[in-house]
Design an enzyme around this catalytic site. Structure first.
Site, mmCIF file in Angstrom:
data_model
loop_
_atom_site.group_PDB
_atom_site.id
_atom_site.type_symbol
_atom_site.label_atom_id
_atom_site.label_comp_id
_atom_site.label_asym_id
_atom_site.label_seq_id
_atom_site.Cartn_x
_atom_site.Cartn_y
_atom_site.Cartn_z
ATOM 1 N N CYS A 206 38.466 41.418 38.568
ATOM 2 C CA CYS A 206 39.024 40.995 37.616
ATOM 3 C C CYS A 206 40.440 41.571 37.007
ATOM 4 O O CYS A 206 41.171 40.715 36.418
ATOM 5 C CB CYS A 206 37.867 41.157 36.302
ATOM 6 S SG CYS A 206 36.212 41.316 37.011
ATOM 7 N N ARG B 69 31.028 49.083 45.957
ATOM 8 C CA ARG B 69 30.449 49.698 44.933
ATOM 9 C C ARG B 69 29.573 50.939 45.403
ATOM 10 O O ARG B 69 28.729 50.391 46.341
ATOM 11 C CB ARG B 69 29.659 48.569 44.180
ATOM 12 C CG ARG B 69 30.662 47.674 43.628
ATOM 13 C CD ARG B 69 29.731 46.674 42.771
ATOM 14 N NE ARG B 69 30.671 45.681 42.266
ATOM 15 C CZ ARG B 69 30.184 44.545 41.703
ATOM 16 N NH1 ARG B 69 28.895 44.122 41.598
ATOM 17 N NH2 ARG B 69 31.171 43.575 41.333
ATOM 18 N N GLN C 44 33.461 38.738 47.342
ATOM 19 C CA GLN C 44 32.775 37.674 46.198
ATOM 20 C C GLN C 44 33.527 36.581 46.466
ATOM 21 O O GLN C 44 34.940 36.774 46.637
ATOM 22 C CB GLN C 44 33.051 38.318 45.078
ATOM 23 C CG GLN C 44 32.261 39.733 44.790
ATOM 24 C CD GLN C 44 32.604 40.260 43.361
ATOM 25 O OE1 GLN C 44 33.657 40.463 42.976
ATOM 26 N NE2 GLN C 44 31.587 40.198 42.354
ATOM 27 N N ASP D 250 35.060 35.080 44.214
ATOM 28 C CA ASP D 250 35.240 35.263 42.920
ATOM 29 C C ASP D 250 36.230 34.634 42.259
ATOM 30 O O ASP D 250 37.070 34.122 43.073
ATOM 31 C CB ASP D 250 35.767 36.973 42.641
ATOM 32 C CG ASP D 250 35.425 37.345 41.325
ATOM 33 O OD1 ASP D 250 34.892 36.684 40.448
ATOM 34 O OD2 ASP D 250 35.891 38.555 40.929
ATOM 35 N N HIS E 149 38.347 33.581 38.179
ATOM 36 C CA HIS E 149 38.753 33.803 36.741
ATOM 37 C C HIS E 149 39.194 32.515 36.148
ATOM 38 O O HIS E 149 40.420 32.262 36.551
ATOM 39 C CB HIS E 149 39.167 35.054 36.435
ATOM 40 C CG HIS E 149 38.456 36.233 36.981
ATOM 41 N ND1 HIS E 149 38.623 37.047 38.072
ATOM 42 C CD2 HIS E 149 37.362 37.090 36.400
ATOM 43 C CE1 HIS E 149 37.775 37.880 38.337
ATOM 44 N NE2 HIS E 149 37.014 37.795 37.428
ATOM 45 N N LYS F 279 26.311 34.939 29.125
ATOM 46 C CA LYS F 279 26.344 34.599 30.459
ATOM 47 C C LYS F 279 25.246 33.715 31.202
ATOM 48 O O LYS F 279 24.290 33.639 30.338
ATOM 49 C CB LYS F 279 26.540 35.889 31.295
ATOM 50 C CG LYS F 279 25.275 36.729 31.776
ATOM 51 C CD LYS F 279 25.239 37.582 32.822
ATOM 52 C CE LYS F 279 24.336 38.536 32.472
ATOM 53 N NZ LYS F 279 24.428 39.703 33.450
ATOM 54 N N HIS G 101 34.520 34.619 34.048
ATOM 55 C CA HIS G 101 34.223 35.208 35.489
ATOM 56 C C HIS G 101 33.339 34.433 36.024
ATOM 57 O O HIS G 101 32.233 34.116 35.540
ATOM 58 C CB HIS G 101 33.867 36.482 35.371
ATOM 59 C CG HIS G 101 34.242 37.557 34.437
ATOM 60 N ND1 HIS G 101 35.013 38.769 34.941
ATOM 61 C CD2 HIS G 101 34.362 37.752 33.107
ATOM 62 C CE1 HIS G 101 35.645 39.451 34.005
ATOM 63 N NE2 HIS G 101 35.171 38.885 32.870
HETATM 64 ZN ZN LIG Z 1 35.243 39.230 37.045
#
Ligand SMILES: [Zn+2]
Length: 389
Positions: free
Chosen positions: A85, A114, A132, A134, A136, A216, A262
């Site tokens: 992000c 992580r 990910q 991922d 945004h 979410k 996200h």
């Molecule tokens: Zn994010």
């Protein structure tokens, strides 16, 4: 199945072998096509960034215990990204944005790290470094509903194409402690309720369980034998863009903070691969199978013909191997069936003379003699991904 392994020196990090990586890349190619069609742009952000950025984003405070850090010779502290992000906000901030640039949908196959205690690690399902799918979405408050519905449509399409028809959604709404005005929380929760309605699937409310920065949705997939897997998430965020100084110029000529959505659909590609292995018990659909065809010559005199056939398959974009071992054909067939190779092209002298191939499909006792051209053309059709059919 020779897909991947782990070893002690890299706990929770996958060594992808050629076959596993082939499968992994298929997931990425598929997702790229789906995302590009849905109006996303793909970016790539640095794996390591200075600690100061993670302090500014708030991750250091909230997530610092899970972050890998490194000291450089010039005495700076860098962190491996645990999330993509903040990097995407930096890209958003580059150049002045206007309301006409929104919604801006930024995607990345971002590898994140992580720290998990080694006792918590569990195969592909719980790792320390993962990729990910991922993205945004930077948008105006007015665009939240349409964007969340689009994300949901995309997720539902994707899950269906991977054979997950049973999807449940968990909806987490406003917690006691939160940022953002009530007005924007109202609007966002309404948006997510509209998504639940549009999705038309079973859902449950986790009252007050939303993040302090936004509500979410979590998507839970049920596999072939009834196990549940949480994969996708759609998380609204009224905090991070402002925190990192992202603004756009509105129609009123004033500066405004964009809302950030996200979203991840597979979630972790490593984990999703693990779920697919479980779901299919190793017998992948043709388009995903790391090896789609094994050419098996019956006698060594047919080897040369077999090699030429393999070359034609490779040229047609098929993933094809050849078994040149000096073994009986029944043995080869049994072994590749056992390894769940979806299709075998069996060739002997007769096939070589007639320019044909005996096609044997996994689970099918009969084989079918076809011309080489016909057999390859059929395989090209049958190996198309669900979005390319
Ligand atoms: Zn994010």
């Amino acid at each position: 199945m020779d897909l991947f392994h782990f070893q002690e020196e890299a706990p929770g990090s996958v060594f992808w072998h050629a076959k596993g990586w082939t499968l992994f890349l298929q997931l990425i190619s598929y997702m790229r096509r789906r995302q590009s069609e849905a109006g996303y742009v793909e970016v790539n952000s640095p794996d390591m960034m200075e600690k100061s950025l993670w302090e500014a984003s708030g991750h250091w405070e909230k997530f610092g215990d899970h972050m890998f850090t490194t000291q450089t010779p010039d005495d700076k502290t860098f962190c491996c990204k645990p999330m993509n992000c903040p990097g995407h906000v930096q890209i958003f901030k580059h150049g002045l944005k206007s309301y006409r640039d929104l919604p801006l949908r930024v995607a990345e196959f971002g590898k994140v790290h992580r720290y998990e205690p080694s006792g918590a690690l569990h195969g592909l399902m719980r790792v320390r470094s993962f990729t990910q799918d991922d993205a945004h979405v930077f948008c105006t408050p007015e665009q939240i509903t349409q964007e969340c519905i689009k994300i949901n449509d995309l997720m539902m399409t994707i899950y269906k194409e991977f054979g997950f028809d049973n999807v449940k959604i968990k909806f987490s709404d406003r917690p006691e402690k939160r940022v953002g005005s009530d007005e924007i929380w109202d609007r966002s929760e309404e948006a997510l309720k509209a998504v639940l309605e549009a999705a038309g699937v079973e859902w449950e409310l986790n009252s007050g369980e939303g993040a302090f920065y936004g509500p979410k949705l979590e998507y839970v997939l049920r596999d072939a034998i009834g196990r549940d897997w949480q994969c996708g998430t759609t998380q609204l965020d009224f905090n991070l863009p402002g925190r990192l100084g992202a603004v756009y110029i509105g129609a009123d000529g004033e500066k405004h903070e964009p809302v950030m959505v996200h979203r991840a659909m597979f979630g972790s590609l490593e984990r999703f691969t693990g779920i697919l292995i479980e779901q299919h018990a190793g017998r992948f659909p043709l388009w995903l199978a790391p090896t789609q065809i094994v050419v098996a010559p019956i006698v060594s005199d047919a080897d040369e013909y077999g090699l030429a056939l393999q070359q034609k398959c490779l040229a047609a974009g098929l993933r094809c191997e050849i078994d040149l071992r000096n073994e009986k054909i029944n043995y080869k067939v049994r072994e590749h069936s056992h390894a769940k190779v979806p299709v075998m092209f069996v060739v002997g002298m007769r096939e070589a003379q007639e320019d044909t191939v005996s096609v044997r499909r996994l689970g099918d006792k009969h084989q079918k003699v076809m011309s080489v051209e016909e057999a390859i053309a059929q395989m090209v059709i049958d190996t198309a991904a669900p979005d390319q059919v």
